[in-house]
Design a protein around this motif. Structure first.
Motif, PDB file in Angstrom:
ATOM      1  N   MET A 289     -12.170  25.169  30.105  1.00 29.00           N
ATOM      2  CA  MET A 289     -12.819  24.453  31.203  1.00 29.00           C
ATOM      3  C   MET A 289     -14.304  24.803  31.226  1.00 29.00           C
ATOM      4  SD  MET A 289     -11.676  24.496  35.138  1.00 29.00           S
ATOM      5  CE  MET A 289      -9.972  24.538  34.665  1.00 29.00           C
ATOM      6  N   SER A 290     -15.147  23.838  30.950  1.00 26.84           N
ATOM      7  CA  SER A 290     -16.574  24.134  30.949  1.00 26.84           C
ATOM      8  C   SER A 290     -17.219  23.436  32.137  1.00 26.84           C
ATOM      9  CB  SER A 290     -17.215  23.656  29.651  1.00 26.84           C
ATOM     10  OG  SER A 290     -17.143  22.253  29.566  1.00 26.84           O
ATOM     11  N   GLN A 291     -18.176  24.120  32.715  1.00 27.63           N
ATOM     12  CA  GLN A 291     -18.882  23.494  33.819  1.00 27.63           C
ATOM     13  C   GLN A 291     -19.760  22.390  33.261  1.00 27.63           C
ATOM     14  OE1 GLN A 291     -20.602  25.734  36.809  1.00 27.63           O
ATOM     15  NE2 GLN A 291     -19.154  27.401  36.732  1.00 27.63           N
TER      16      GLN A 291
ATOM     17  N   ASN B 259     -25.690  20.536  34.558  1.00 29.77           N
ATOM     18  CA  ASN B 259     -26.239  20.063  35.813  1.00 29.77           C
ATOM     19  C   ASN B 259     -27.631  19.480  35.667  1.00 29.77           C
ATOM     20  OD1 ASN B 259     -23.981  20.769  37.258  1.00 29.77           O
ATOM     21  ND2 ASN B 259     -24.655  22.886  37.460  1.00 29.77           N
TER      22      ASN B 259
ATOM     23  N   ARG C  83     -26.960   0.809  14.983  1.00 31.06           N
ATOM     24  CA  ARG C  83     -26.660  -0.602  15.181  1.00 31.06           C
ATOM     25  C   ARG C  83     -25.802  -1.203  14.079  1.00 31.06           C
ATOM     26  NH1 ARG C  83     -29.712  -2.964  19.347  1.00 31.06           N
ATOM     27  NH2 ARG C  83     -29.929  -1.275  20.830  1.00 31.06           N
TER      28      ARG C  83
ATOM     29  N   TYR D  84     -21.959   3.510  12.389  1.00 32.62           N
ATOM     30  CA  TYR D  84     -20.837   3.758  13.304  1.00 32.62           C
ATOM     31  C   TYR D  84     -19.812   4.685  12.657  1.00 32.62           C
ATOM     32  CZ  TYR D  84     -16.977   2.664  16.473  1.00 32.62           C
ATOM     33  OH  TYR D  84     -15.938   2.741  17.373  1.00 32.62           O
ATOM     34  N   THR D  85     -19.460   4.391  11.405  1.00 34.32           N
ATOM     35  CA  THR D  85     -18.506   5.266  10.719  1.00 34.32           C
ATOM     36  C   THR D  85     -19.146   6.639  10.496  1.00 34.32           C
ATOM     37  OG1 THR D  85     -19.221   4.394   8.591  1.00 34.32           O
ATOM     38  CG2 THR D  85     -17.258   3.441   9.523  1.00 34.32           C
TER      39      THR D  85
ATOM     40  N   ARG E 135     -21.332   8.210  12.335  1.00 32.62           N
ATOM     41  CA  ARG E 135     -21.346   9.002  13.562  1.00 32.62           C
ATOM     42  C   ARG E 135     -19.937   9.380  13.995  1.00 32.62           C
ATOM     43  NH1 ARG E 135     -23.354   6.242  17.884  1.00 32.62           N
ATOM     44  NH2 ARG E 135     -23.068   4.284  16.777  1.00 32.62           N
ATOM     45  N   THR E 136     -18.977   8.490  13.750  1.00 38.49           N
ATOM     46  CA  THR E 136     -17.600   8.832  14.104  1.00 38.49           C
ATOM     47  C   THR E 136     -17.143  10.046  13.299  1.00 38.49           C
ATOM     48  OG1 THR E 136     -17.177   6.495  14.483  1.00 38.49           O
ATOM     49  CG2 THR E 136     -15.266   7.931  14.360  1.00 38.49           C
TER      50      THR E 136
ATOM     51  N   LEU F 297     -18.906  13.152  14.691  1.00 43.75           N
ATOM     52  CA  LEU F 297     -18.553  13.624  16.025  1.00 43.75           C
ATOM     53  C   LEU F 297     -17.091  14.010  16.138  1.00 43.75           C
ATOM     54  CD1 LEU F 297     -20.538  11.041  18.167  1.00 43.75           C
ATOM     55  CD2 LEU F 297     -20.938  13.489  18.089  1.00 43.75           C
ATOM     56  N   ASN F 298     -16.240  13.333  15.398  1.00 45.66           N
ATOM     57  CA  ASN F 298     -14.809  13.565  15.561  1.00 45.66           C
ATOM     58  C   ASN F 298     -14.072  13.089  14.319  1.00 45.66           C
ATOM     59  OD1 ASN F 298     -12.139  13.615  16.307  1.00 45.66           O
ATOM     60  ND2 ASN F 298     -12.518  12.878  18.381  1.00 45.66           N
TER      61      ASN F 298
ATOM     62  N   LYS G 103     -11.129  13.688  13.256  1.00 43.83           N
ATOM     63  CA  LYS G 103      -9.753  13.239  13.479  1.00 43.83           C
ATOM     64  C   LYS G 103      -9.732  11.785  13.942  1.00 43.83           C
ATOM     65  CE  LYS G 103      -6.047  15.792  14.697  1.00 43.83           C
ATOM     66  NZ  LYS G 103      -5.193  16.578  15.619  1.00 43.83           N
ATOM     67  N   ALA G 104     -10.653  11.462  14.834  1.00 42.60           N
ATOM     68  CA  ALA G 104     -10.732  10.081  15.305  1.00 42.60           C
ATOM     69  C   ALA G 104     -11.092   9.155  14.152  1.00 42.60           C
ATOM     70  CB  ALA G 104     -11.754   9.964  16.438  1.00 42.60           C
TER      71      ALA G 104
ATOM     72  N   LYS H  75     -30.971  22.735  41.255  1.00 39.65           N
ATOM     73  CA  LYS H  75     -30.015  22.821  42.352  1.00 39.65           C
ATOM     74  C   LYS H  75     -30.756  23.172  43.645  1.00 39.65           C
ATOM     75  CE  LYS H  75     -25.444  24.685  43.164  1.00 39.65           C
ATOM     76  NZ  LYS H  75     -24.523  25.759  42.846  1.00 39.65           N
TER      77      LYS H  75
ATOM     78  N   ARG I 220      -8.880  13.640  21.225  1.00 42.90           N
ATOM     79  CA  ARG I 220      -9.308  14.124  19.927  1.00 42.90           C
ATOM     80  C   ARG I 220      -9.078  13.121  18.813  1.00 42.90           C
ATOM     81  NH1 ARG I 220      -7.153  20.107  19.464  1.00 42.90           N
ATOM     82  NH2 ARG I 220      -6.545  19.741  21.604  1.00 42.90           N
ATOM     83  N   GLU I 221      -8.215  12.128  19.063  1.00 43.65           N
ATOM     84  CA  GLU I 221      -7.956  11.140  18.021  1.00 43.65           C
ATOM     85  C   GLU I 221      -8.296   9.730  18.467  1.00 43.65           C
ATOM     86  OE1 GLU I 221      -4.213  13.269  15.725  1.00 43.65           O
ATOM     87  OE2 GLU I 221      -3.903  11.438  16.848  1.00 43.65           O
TER      88      GLU I 221
ATOM     89  N   PHE J 221     -19.143   9.038  22.395  1.00 44.99           N
ATOM     90  CA  PHE J 221     -19.519   7.635  22.276  1.00 44.99           C
ATOM     91  C   PHE J 221     -19.529   6.972  23.651  1.00 44.99           C
ATOM     92  CE2 PHE J 221     -18.217   6.347  17.662  1.00 44.99           C
ATOM     93  CZ  PHE J 221     -19.315   7.024  17.185  1.00 44.99           C
TER      94      PHE J 221
END
Lengths: 365, 507
Positions: free
Chosen positions: A1-3, A6, A224, A229-230, A232-233, A236-237, A239-240, A360, B349-350, B356
């Motif tokens: 759990m990350s804050q 802010n 664009r 797109y591929t 960056r995907t 970033l992830n 697995k995705a 704050k 995650r998937e 994005f």
């Protein structure tokens, strides 16, 4: 759990880098004070050296051009989740490509040989980045380790080539012969002279425009297009990316080639734009500065433009400063660069917590 | 009135502009089991984190046993007799139970002394609370239920009088959950106070004495469990009438869409993750795969969606053999093109890229479609339009196509994924944990959409660890245990007990 952070977006984008930069300059100032010079005067000299007179500006923009390319190179790999430390080696090898084309074909007219040299620079840079990319994608060899090693391999290879093979016959200096003038990329002052405008003589050349175009093209490609797109995907992830049916290995390899090609263009600026021959030290750390440029520029073309300008100014202003103040050596300038990299890169979030607290307090009132 | 173990008054917590806990006041009687329920993002976890000292409340007071306290960190909490069993266990797999329990609570310099002392203490605890944990067992070799008992022991060993359990049954079979409840009742009988955080209404009704219902950071109800029913609690949680009963018409199964035969998967260490799995799936029906997570369901979904290669066996989809499909692109892309859509188990995650914008995630997996290209570049307008359509059709909130996906709640993230996959008009829909971490209001909506898809003649394969969900949606149920199909039965014949036994491999 990350804050959740802010900080408003503008503060993350602008205020934090500015504070980081300020902190780096502050520490540099301290060091300058320690060696008995006046930091304020030095800063003035530096700014004046970089922007204070037309010739200075020309040099600043010339350095900026190379930094834009190597900065974009680092950013390109970064968006695919790769940390390409090998810009230096890729630029080096790209220089070989440029040199081979020029030494072999510079009897041809400029409109043939220059595009060929550009192409060669990108292909050689890409090829040198391809191998670490391939090893990462197919063998899992860490890209940071391999690209660093490839810098050394590049350096050794180029020393051997320059000392034993490409050296100008009869010369003692490890450098090639001068390229024929047809292969020179026109200087800005020459272009201006054609239009009847008189500019001081500096190495700033037409490659600068190519760098600006590259920034725009980079933006369009990465944000664009389907390709970006591929990219960056995957970055970033992963697995995705696999879920989406993207060929992850291929994307990684192509990203590295793209990165290497961009680093390669920096060699064009140096060789065809300025020295017109290849010597041993032409890369001069430009590939490494690209890392800092990308980090500070948040891997975005606009940020890269600004940070490349900063590092260009630092290089030019620093040189001027060391002329004026013998106590401020070249190493002092490197120190300042190093501090900027330290504060903007490694200690990037140093001020996040105090800033968040300050915000704050402000919003409470 | 009974003595109070915990009393919170006017507790507030902000994260930036987010008011995560609004003026929270409630009390827990000593020696009771108190449930805290609420949808995801209702502020339950934040509240418990404040009690356990992870966060500091911005205002308000906490009283423990009638005394006002400030809990600065988890160490503080433990010292004051608060123990927490996290949803994800905090155990060292390679240590024994004993070592895990002593870890962080060692006394003196020599470890051996601590271990010896602990062993005696542990034996007492084990006996008193009927925990039945072998102190010398290696934690990694224990089942999930036992590991959870180790966590409980750990808290008790540190002298906990108040035990907080965060979604404790999420990883348990129904039988294991019953076991846990037995232990909780014993704890209560011995005067311990239990705080149970959950989103499962049935459990709350089963075991708690009182319930605090949270919604959007606020407490919307403090009720005595005996006075309320399932519907009341659901309505309180969501803030409107909820229809928990799904309108289910009899299935009209059509032709066979998917035929899985003798599918096996062996990992690099030679462990059989899938072992001779066979089943078929017809158009117009939902087949649910029940099982405790980690029994091969995930691997099955991965193979069927083309993300992973099977070791042996065949998968026949509409007459095409998928395992040997000749394709140059990754299989996941090829399968999708053939009309197999996939809502993955691990949504964040998937299924999407959190960093994005939502409109970018609206085309994940479909980014090659010609309709969204414009020469060398994307047709940004078409993509954003498509995303806006998803947002309005699936009631995604907030309705902002440019907002980063990671900032949306789980339910709204899931709606975007579901919209994207349904929009591709698939013949076969693979769905993993469609409502994990999704709030009740969204669950209702998602279930309806899945039912509509089935009624429209699509074949749906549903993997879920929520038995209620499997029972509500499926027409047929396949139970998996240790990579094998341990049973298959029509939903009419399925009961939770029967399924639980099959899930545990006891049948």
């Amino acid at each position: 759990m990350s804050q959740p952070s802010n900080l408003p977006r503008w503060a993350t984008l602008w205020l934090m880098p500015a504070l980081n930069l300020f902190a780096a300059l502050l520490v540099s100032g301290l060091v300058i004070t320690l060696i008995g010079e006046d930091p304020v005067e030095c800063l003035q000299l530096m700014i004046n050296g970089a922007f204070g007179y037309p010739e200075g500006i020309g040099y600043t923009l010339f350095y900026t051009t190379s930094f834009i390319f190597t900065g974009l190179a680092v950013a390109a790999a970064f968006h695919a989740g790769l940390f390409n430390i090998g810009g230096e080696g890729q630029m080096y090898l790209a220089g070989l490509g440029v040199t081979l084309v020029c030494l072999g074909l510079d009897f041809l007219p400029g409109w043939v040989v220059i595009p060929l040299a550009l192409l060669a620079s990108m292909m050689f840079g890409a090829a040198w980045a391809f191998i670490p990319g391939y090893l990462q994608a197919k063998r899992g060899s860490h890209i940071v380790v391999t690209t660093i090693m490839f810098n050394f391999i590049a350096s050794a290879l180029m020393t051997w080539l320059l000392v034993d093979k490409l050296i100008m016959p009869g010369s003692q200096t490890p450098a090639t012969r001068l390229f024929a003038e047809s292969a020179w990329i026109p200087m800005l002052h020459e272009l201006a002279a054609n239009l009847g405008v008189e500019l001081p003589q500096t190495p700033l050349n037409a490659t600068f425009f190519l760098a600006l175009i590259s920034l725009v093209v980079f933006y369009l490609m990465v944000w664009r297009s389907r390709w970006g797109y591929t990219l960056r995907t995957v970055g970033l992830n992963e697995k995705a990316a696999r879920y989406a049916g993207m060929p992850v290995s291929k994307v990684i390899i192509v990203a590295m080639c793209f990165s290497g090609a961009l680093a390669g263009l920096a060699a064009v600026n140096e060789l065809l734009g300025s020295t017109h021959r290849m010597n041993l030290a032409f890369t001069n750390g430009i590939g490494f500065v690209g890392i800092a440029v990308a980090l500070m520029g948040r891997n975005h073309p606009f940020g890269i433009l600004l940070s490349a300008l900063l590092f260009g100014a630092l290089t030019q202003g620093g040189l001027d400063l060391s002329f004026e103040k013998p106590a401020i050596t070249h190493e002092m300038i490197i120190l300042t660069q190093g501090l900027i990299i330290l504060f903007c890169g490694a200690l990037e979030n140093l001020f996040q917590t105090p800033l968040a607290l300050a915000f704050k307090q402000m919003t409470k009132r | 009135m009974a003595e109070l173990a915990i009393e919170l008054t006017g507790v507030n917590k902000y994260f930036g502009e987010v008011h995560a806990n609004k003026n929270i006041s409630f009390a827990v009687a000593k020696g009771s089991i108190h449930g805290i329920i609420g949808e995801n993002g209702a502020g339950k976890s934040t509240l418990m984190s404040i009690l356990y000292g992870y966060y500091q409340a911005d205002s308000g007071s906490i009283r423990l046993n009638g005394q006002e306290v400030r809990i600065r960190n988890s160490h503080d909490a433990i010292a004051r007799g608060i123990g927490m069993v996290h949803q994800h266990f905090m155990l060292v797999d390679t240590f024994t139970v004993l070592e895990n329990i002593v870890l962080g609570a060692e006394q003196g310099v020599a470890l051996k002394q601590s271990l010896l002392a602990a062993r005696d203490h542990l034996a007492t605890l084990n006996r008193d609370y009927g925990l039945q944990v072998d102190p010398d067992a290696i934690v990694g070799e224990l089942g999930v239920g036992e590991q959870q008992r180790v966590e409980i022991l750990k808290a008790l060993y540190r002298g906990a009088d108040v035990l907080i359990l965060d979604e404790p049954t999420a990883v348990l079979t129904p039988q294991e959950a019953d076991d846990l409840f037995r232990i909780l009742r014993l704890l209560k009988a011995q005067g311990k106070t239990v705080l149970l955080i959950t989103h499962k209404l049935r459990e709350v009704l089963d075991i708690t004495d009182a319930v605090t219902v949270m919604r959007a950071g606020e407490i919307v109800g403090n009720v005595v469990t005996a006075d309320v029913g399932k519907e009341d609690l659901a309505d309180l949680m969501v803030g409107r009438k909820v229809n928990l009963q799904l309108d289910k018409t009899p299935a009209k199964p059509g032709k066979t869409v998917l035929q899985v035969s003798s599918l096996s998967l062996t990992d690099a260490r030679g462990v059989k993750l899938l072992d001779d799995v066979s089943f078929e799936l017809r158009a117009g029906e939902i087949v649910g795969i029940a099982g405790v997570s980690g029994n091969g369901q995930s691997e099955l979904l991965e193979i069927l969606s083309g993300m992973r290669e099977a070791s042996a066996g065949s998968v026949c989809y509409n007459g095409t053999e998928l395992t040997t499909l000749p394709t140059r692109e990754p299989k996941a892309a090829a399968y999708r093109r053939l009309g197999i859509a996939h809502v993955p188990e691990d949504r964040s995650r998937e299924g999407l890229v959190k960093d994005f914008s939502t409109f970018e995630n609206a085309i994940l997996g479909y980014h090659d479609q010609p309709a969204i290209q414009h020469g060398l570049l994307f047709n940004r307008k078409a993509i954003i339009e498509r995303c806006r359509r998803f947002i309005s059709e699936f009631d995604v909130r907030p309705a902002n196509a440019f907002r980063r996906s990671g900032l949306f709640s789980g339910g709204n993230q899931q709606k975007v994924i579901l919209a994207r996959e349904i929009d591709s008009d698939p013949q076969l829909m693979l769905i993993g944990q469609p409502t994990r971490g999704v709030d009740i209001g969204a669950i209702e909506f998602i279930h309806k959409r899945l039912m509509a898809l089935r009624n429209a003649g699509k074949a749906l394969l549903l993997v879920s660890v929520e038995l209620d969900e499997i029972l509500a949606l499926s027409d047929r149920i396949i139970v998996m245990n240790a990579g094998r199909v341990s049973g298959e039965l029509p939903v009419a014949q399925a009961t939770a007990t029967e399924l639980g036994l099959l899930m545990g491999g006891h049948k």
